[in-house]
Design a protein around this motif. Structure first.
Motif, PDB file in Angstrom:
ATOM      1  N   GLU A 396       5.034   9.743  25.445  1.00 56.65           N
ATOM      2  CA  GLU A 396       4.998  10.151  26.843  1.00 56.65           C
ATOM      3  C   GLU A 396       6.065   9.402  27.639  1.00 56.65           C
ATOM      4  OE1 GLU A 396       0.997   9.396  28.048  1.00 56.65           O
ATOM      5  OE2 GLU A 396       0.287  11.347  27.348  1.00 56.65           O
ATOM      6  N   ALA A 397       6.551  10.044  28.701  1.00 56.32           N
ATOM      7  CA  ALA A 397       7.571   9.436  29.551  1.00 56.32           C
ATOM      8  C   ALA A 397       7.361   9.901  30.982  1.00 56.32           C
ATOM      9  CB  ALA A 397       8.967   9.826  29.057  1.00 56.32           C
ATOM     10  N   PRO A 398       7.778   9.100  31.954  1.00 53.00           N
ATOM     11  CA  PRO A 398       7.628   9.493  33.364  1.00 53.00           C
ATOM     12  C   PRO A 398       8.686  10.508  33.775  1.00 53.00           C
ATOM     13  CG  PRO A 398       8.696   7.360  33.214  1.00 53.00           C
ATOM     14  CD  PRO A 398       8.322   7.734  31.810  1.00 53.00           C
ATOM     15  N   VAL A 399       8.252  11.504  34.526  1.00 49.08           N
ATOM     16  CA  VAL A 399       9.151  12.535  35.054  1.00 49.08           C
ATOM     17  C   VAL A 399       8.991  12.561  36.565  1.00 49.08           C
ATOM     18  CG1 VAL A 399       9.716  14.991  35.068  1.00 49.08           C
ATOM     19  CG2 VAL A 399       8.962  13.897  32.960  1.00 49.08           C
ATOM     20  N   ILE A 400      10.100  12.642  37.264  1.00 49.25           N
ATOM     21  CA  ILE A 400      10.032  12.676  38.722  1.00 49.25           C
ATOM     22  C   ILE A 400       9.721  14.098  39.185  1.00 49.25           C
ATOM     23  CG2 ILE A 400      12.500  13.119  39.074  1.00 49.25           C
ATOM     24  CD1 ILE A 400      12.281  11.061  41.438  1.00 49.25           C
ATOM     25  N   CYS A 401       8.808  14.215  40.149  1.00 51.81           N
ATOM     26  CA  CYS A 401       8.425  15.514  40.706  1.00 51.81           C
ATOM     27  C   CYS A 401       8.654  15.519  42.211  1.00 51.81           C
ATOM     28  CB  CYS A 401       6.951  15.815  40.419  1.00 51.81           C
ATOM     29  SG  CYS A 401       6.626  16.236  38.693  1.00 51.81           S
ATOM     30  N   TYR A 402       9.053  16.663  42.738  1.00 50.86           N
ATOM     31  CA  TYR A 402       9.348  16.798  44.167  1.00 50.86           C
ATOM     32  C   TYR A 402       8.377  17.780  44.812  1.00 50.86           C
ATOM     33  CZ  TYR A 402      13.738  14.490  43.038  1.00 50.86           C
ATOM     34  OH  TYR A 402      14.684  13.590  42.619  1.00 50.86           O
ATOM     35  N   PHE A 403       8.078  17.536  46.104  1.00 56.99           N
ATOM     36  CA  PHE A 403       7.214  18.428  46.878  1.00 56.99           C
ATOM     37  C   PHE A 403       7.897  18.702  48.207  1.00 56.99           C
ATOM     38  CE2 PHE A 403       4.680  15.832  44.056  1.00 56.99           C
ATOM     39  CZ  PHE A 403       3.934  16.798  43.376  1.00 56.99           C
ATOM     40  N   CYS A 404       7.899  19.979  48.584  1.00 58.57           N
ATOM     41  CA  CYS A 404       8.637  20.380  49.785  1.00 58.57           C
ATOM     42  C   CYS A 404       7.827  20.184  51.063  1.00 58.57           C
ATOM     43  CB  CYS A 404       9.084  21.833  49.660  1.00 58.57           C
ATOM     44  SG  CYS A 404       7.713  23.033  49.593  1.00 58.57           S
ATOM     45  N   SER A 405       6.508  19.918  50.930  1.00 59.80           N
ATOM     46  CA  SER A 405       5.670  19.779  52.129  1.00 59.80           C
ATOM     47  C   SER A 405       4.442  18.930  51.813  1.00 59.80           C
ATOM     48  CB  SER A 405       5.226  21.153  52.625  1.00 59.80           C
ATOM     49  OG  SER A 405       4.386  21.773  51.660  1.00 59.80           O
ATOM     50  N   LEU A 406       3.745  18.505  52.874  1.00 64.17           N
ATOM     51  CA  LEU A 406       2.505  17.749  52.689  1.00 64.17           C
ATOM     52  C   LEU A 406       1.440  18.616  52.024  1.00 64.17           C
ATOM     53  CD1 LEU A 406       2.236  15.785  56.061  1.00 64.17           C
ATOM     54  CD2 LEU A 406       2.449  14.791  53.769  1.00 64.17           C
ATOM     55  N   ASP A 407       1.454  19.882  52.319  1.00 62.81           N
ATOM     56  CA  ASP A 407       0.482  20.801  51.740  1.00 62.81           C
ATOM     57  C   ASP A 407       0.635  20.861  50.217  1.00 62.81           C
ATOM     58  OD1 ASP A 407      -1.618  22.741  51.908  1.00 62.81           O
ATOM     59  OD2 ASP A 407      -0.109  24.305  51.573  1.00 62.81           O
ATOM     60  N   CYS A 408       1.869  20.984  49.741  1.00 59.80           N
ATOM     61  CA  CYS A 408       2.112  21.051  48.295  1.00 59.80           C
ATOM     62  C   CYS A 408       1.686  19.748  47.613  1.00 59.80           C
ATOM     63  CB  CYS A 408       3.583  21.336  48.017  1.00 59.80           C
ATOM     64  SG  CYS A 408       4.078  23.041  48.361  1.00 59.80           S
ATOM     65  N   TYR A 409       2.018  18.620  48.239  1.00 59.25           N
ATOM     66  CA  TYR A 409       1.630  17.330  47.648  1.00 59.25           C
ATOM     67  C   TYR A 409       0.111  17.166  47.645  1.00 59.25           C
ATOM     68  CZ  TYR A 409       1.093  12.326  46.909  1.00 59.25           C
ATOM     69  OH  TYR A 409       0.695  11.098  46.433  1.00 59.25           O
ATOM     70  N   SER A 410      -0.550  17.604  48.706  1.00 59.41           N
ATOM     71  CA  SER A 410      -2.016  17.496  48.789  1.00 59.41           C
ATOM     72  C   SER A 410      -2.688  18.313  47.694  1.00 59.41           C
ATOM     73  CB  SER A 410      -2.508  17.946  50.160  1.00 59.41           C
ATOM     74  OG  SER A 410      -1.981  17.127  51.182  1.00 59.41           O
ATOM     75  N   GLN A 411      -2.187  19.526  47.464  1.00 59.67           N
ATOM     76  CA  GLN A 411      -2.749  20.364  46.402  1.00 59.67           C
ATOM     77  C   GLN A 411      -2.578  19.719  45.041  1.00 59.67           C
ATOM     78  OE1 GLN A 411      -1.497  24.489  46.572  1.00 59.67           O
ATOM     79  NE2 GLN A 411      -1.486  24.471  48.821  1.00 59.67           N
ATOM     80  N   PHE A 412      -1.386  19.151  44.807  1.00 61.59           N
ATOM     81  CA  PHE A 412      -1.145  18.456  43.536  1.00 61.59           C
ATOM     82  C   PHE A 412      -2.079  17.265  43.395  1.00 61.59           C
ATOM     83  CE2 PHE A 412       0.877  14.554  41.957  1.00 61.59           C
ATOM     84  CZ  PHE A 412       0.960  14.846  40.604  1.00 61.59           C
ATOM     85  N   LEU A 413      -2.255  16.509  44.491  1.00 58.06           N
ATOM     86  CA  LEU A 413      -3.085  15.305  44.458  1.00 58.06           C
ATOM     87  C   LEU A 413      -4.549  15.663  44.178  1.00 58.06           C
ATOM     88  CD1 LEU A 413      -2.443  12.323  44.767  1.00 58.06           C
ATOM     89  CD2 LEU A 413      -3.088  12.477  47.182  1.00 58.06           C
ATOM     90  N   ASP A 414      -5.029  16.743  44.757  1.00 55.88           N
ATOM     91  CA  ASP A 414      -6.402  17.182  44.504  1.00 55.88           C
ATOM     92  C   ASP A 414      -6.613  17.517  43.027  1.00 55.88           C
ATOM     93  OD1 ASP A 414      -7.031  16.863  47.134  1.00 55.88           O
ATOM     94  OD2 ASP A 414      -6.730  18.989  47.669  1.00 55.88           O
ATOM     95  N   ARG A 415      -5.650  18.245  42.446  1.00 56.79           N
ATOM     96  CA  ARG A 415      -5.777  18.601  41.027  1.00 56.79           C
ATOM     97  C   ARG A 415      -5.718  17.377  40.151  1.00 56.79           C
ATOM     98  NH1 ARG A 415      -2.278  22.828  42.741  1.00 56.79           N
ATOM     99  NH2 ARG A 415      -0.503  21.650  41.928  1.00 56.79           N
ATOM    100  N   TYR A 416      -4.845  16.426  40.511  1.00 60.58           N
ATOM    101  CA  TYR A 416      -4.692  15.213  39.719  1.00 60.58           C
ATOM    102  C   TYR A 416      -5.958  14.368  39.743  1.00 60.58           C
ATOM    103  CZ  TYR A 416      -3.014  10.633  38.254  1.00 60.58           C
ATOM    104  OH  TYR A 416      -2.856   9.416  37.615  1.00 60.58           O
ATOM    105  N   LEU A 417      -6.547  14.224  40.952  1.00 61.68           N
ATOM    106  CA  LEU A 417      -7.763  13.406  41.064  1.00 61.68           C
ATOM    107  C   LEU A 417      -8.937  14.045  40.350  1.00 61.68           C
ATOM    108  CD1 LEU A 417      -7.421  12.292  44.802  1.00 61.68           C
ATOM    109  CD2 LEU A 417      -7.024  10.905  42.763  1.00 61.68           C
ATOM    110  N   GLN A 418      -9.023  15.378  40.398  1.00 66.44           N
ATOM    111  CA  GLN A 418     -10.118  16.078  39.706  1.00 66.44           C
ATOM    112  C   GLN A 418     -10.001  15.928  38.192  1.00 66.44           C
ATOM    113  OE1 GLN A 418     -10.211  20.126  41.015  1.00 66.44           O
ATOM    114  NE2 GLN A 418     -10.707  19.606  43.161  1.00 66.44           N
ATOM    115  N   SER A 419      -8.769  15.978  37.677  1.00 66.48           N
ATOM    116  CA  SER A 419      -8.563  15.888  36.232  1.00 66.48           C
ATOM    117  C   SER A 419      -8.775  14.468  35.710  1.00 66.48           C
ATOM    118  CB  SER A 419      -7.160  16.356  35.859  1.00 66.48           C
ATOM    119  OG  SER A 419      -6.178  15.513  36.457  1.00 66.48           O
ATOM    120  N   ASN A 420      -8.757  13.469  36.608  1.00 67.95           N
ATOM    121  CA  ASN A 420      -8.921  12.078  36.164  1.00 67.95           C
ATOM    122  C   ASN A 420     -10.269  11.468  36.557  1.00 67.95           C
ATOM    123  OD1 ASN A 420      -6.156  10.876  35.047  1.00 67.95           O
ATOM    124  ND2 ASN A 420      -5.659  12.364  36.638  1.00 67.95           N
ATOM    125  N   ARG A 421     -11.213  12.332  36.946  1.00 68.81           N
ATOM    126  CA  ARG A 421     -12.555  11.830  37.267  1.00 68.81           C
ATOM    127  C   ARG A 421     -13.310  11.468  36.009  1.00 68.81           C
ATOM    128  NH1 ARG A 421     -14.564  15.947  42.086  1.00 68.81           N
ATOM    129  NH2 ARG A 421     -13.352  14.974  43.761  1.00 68.81           N
TER     130      ARG A 421
END
Length: 421
Positions: A396-421
């Protein structure tokens, strides 16, 4: 008049006796001239003479009223056939210079019609020189400084050239005159700089610069003819800190090696190398991979020995400016709607910024206003075979990801937190 090419003389009567021709051409030189007559005062005969390495004296064929047919369908490929009446043979020509071949065939036709003496001055036919019937040298390997030619030129017919362990400090300009080169191996030297004229090698497919002292790969080469020919590039064991922004214009690249350099980042748009199948960047200084890396479809990948940082999607780098500037809005629209642009339409610096636009997870673009984070990617998603990233057995390796708005980042963050519960 002479023509150097490959020749096969086919006897049309052989199939009658259940025999076959050899089926391959031989390097030869063809001449049109007058045959030396033994009887003084007798008119000389215009002949076609074919000389090979085994028969330098040559075989002669009368031309006047002796041509049954010309076959010139593939003359633009350097191929043609002259069918003689007597003897019953076909003279098959291949690998000839197209313009020289056309001129030669015109002379043969004039000789057949009996007009060649009026149109062209012809000399007495003489045996060919050894150099004329020897097959052009296509490969040359020099692996010691003592063997390096200082006064002699490289054969212009070379297609593969290796010059290694010769302590070259620069690329010899004589090599750059070899327009037929397909492979150039300059490994294990001391080359510090590449001349821009390397880009004039229009047929170069494989370029090996392993173990030199390169600090910069010239960006101008990315706009040269190499972008349409280069398939394999080995820049390993040099001193490169970065590859140029437009490196991804090498659209034919299949194999890329940049191991053992000082790379701190990979080209921003490396994912545009759609034909890339083998990539190795082991033992560099990479902290993360660019976002477009996820678009590659590799067969073999080696990123061992890089100091990759630990991905942390919860700690974003926020460059987002609200409200968006007019420039940011206009630039996003140009990229998102694929509006054509070029340096004759927009200033060069604006084109440069549009060329490095980032792509959000939602598919839309952003330029200078964005949120970015690093996420972990399993390298098996982009490559069939993966060399372990570290001694712990990780892939595994780190990859940089970009988000064009707070809405896009929030959606990504919600999915990430749900998958790591």
């Amino acid at each position: 008049m002479k023509l150097q090419c490959e020749v096969e003389v086919i006897n049309r009567m052989l199939p009658t006796y259940g025999m076959k021709n050899r089926g391959r051409g031989t390097q030869a030189v063809l001449s049109i001239g007058r045959q030396q007559e033994k009887v003084p005062g007798r008119a000389s005969t215009v002949c076609l003479m074919i000389c090979t390495q085994k028969d330098r004296v040559g075989s002669k064929y009368k031309l006047k009223e002796n041509i049954e047919q010309f076959f010139t369908k593939f003359v633009e490929e350097g191929k043609a056939t002259v069918r003689l009446k007597e003897p019953t043979v076909d003279v098959c020509l291949s690998k000839a210079n197209v313009s020289t071949l056309k001129t030669f065939l015109s002379a043969v036709k004039l000789a057949h019609q009996g007009n060649v003496a009026e149109k062209l001055p012809l000399s007495i036919l003489t045996p060919a020189k050894t150099s004329e019937v020897t097959k052009p040298k296509t490969k040359l390997s020099i692996v010691s400084k003592q063997d390096y030619p200082l006064t002699q030129s490289f054969p212009y017919s070379l297609e593969q050239l290796q010059v290694s362990y010769c302590k070259l400090a620069r690329v010899d300009m004589r090599m750059l005159c070899l327009k037929k080169l397909r492979k150039l191996d300059l490994s294990h030297n001391s080359i510090k700089k590449l001349p821009v004229t390397v880009g004039d090698l229009v047929h170069l497919q494989e370029f090996i610069l392993h173990d030199n002292r390169l600090e910069v790969f010239p960006e101008v080469l990315c706009s040269s003819t190499l972008q349409r020919s280069l398939q394999s590039l080995d820049l390993s064991q040099n001193r490169l800190k970065a590859l140029p922004l437009h490196f991804c214009r090498f659209q034919e690249l299949v194999q890329l090696k940049v191991d053992d350099n000082e790379l701190i980042r990979l080209p921003f748009n490396i994912g545009q190398l759609i034909k890339l199948r083998v990539f190795s960047a082991a033992r560099n200084k990479l902290l993360f991979l660019p976002h477009s890396f996820q678009g590659l479809a590799l067969e073999n990948l080696d990123l061992f020995g890089n100091p990759f940082e630990e991905a942390n999607p919860l700690v974003p780098n926020i460059e987002l400016k609200i409200p968006l500037s007019l420039f940011e809005c206009a630039a996003r629209a140009v990229v998102n709607y694929r509006i054509p642009y070029a340096s004759h339409i927009l200033p060069a610096h604006l084109c440069q910024e549009l060329n490095v636009s980032k792509t959000c997870k939602c598919g839309r673009s952003c330029l200078s206003s964005f949120i970015c984070v690093t996420v972990t990617m399993n390298l098996h998603k982009v490559s069939h075979t993966v060399v372990l990233v570290d001694n712990m057995g990780g892939t595994e390796a780190p990859v940089i990801c970009y988000f064009c708005s707070l809405d896009c980042y929030s959606q990504f963050l919600d999915r990430y937190l749900q998958s790591n519960r």
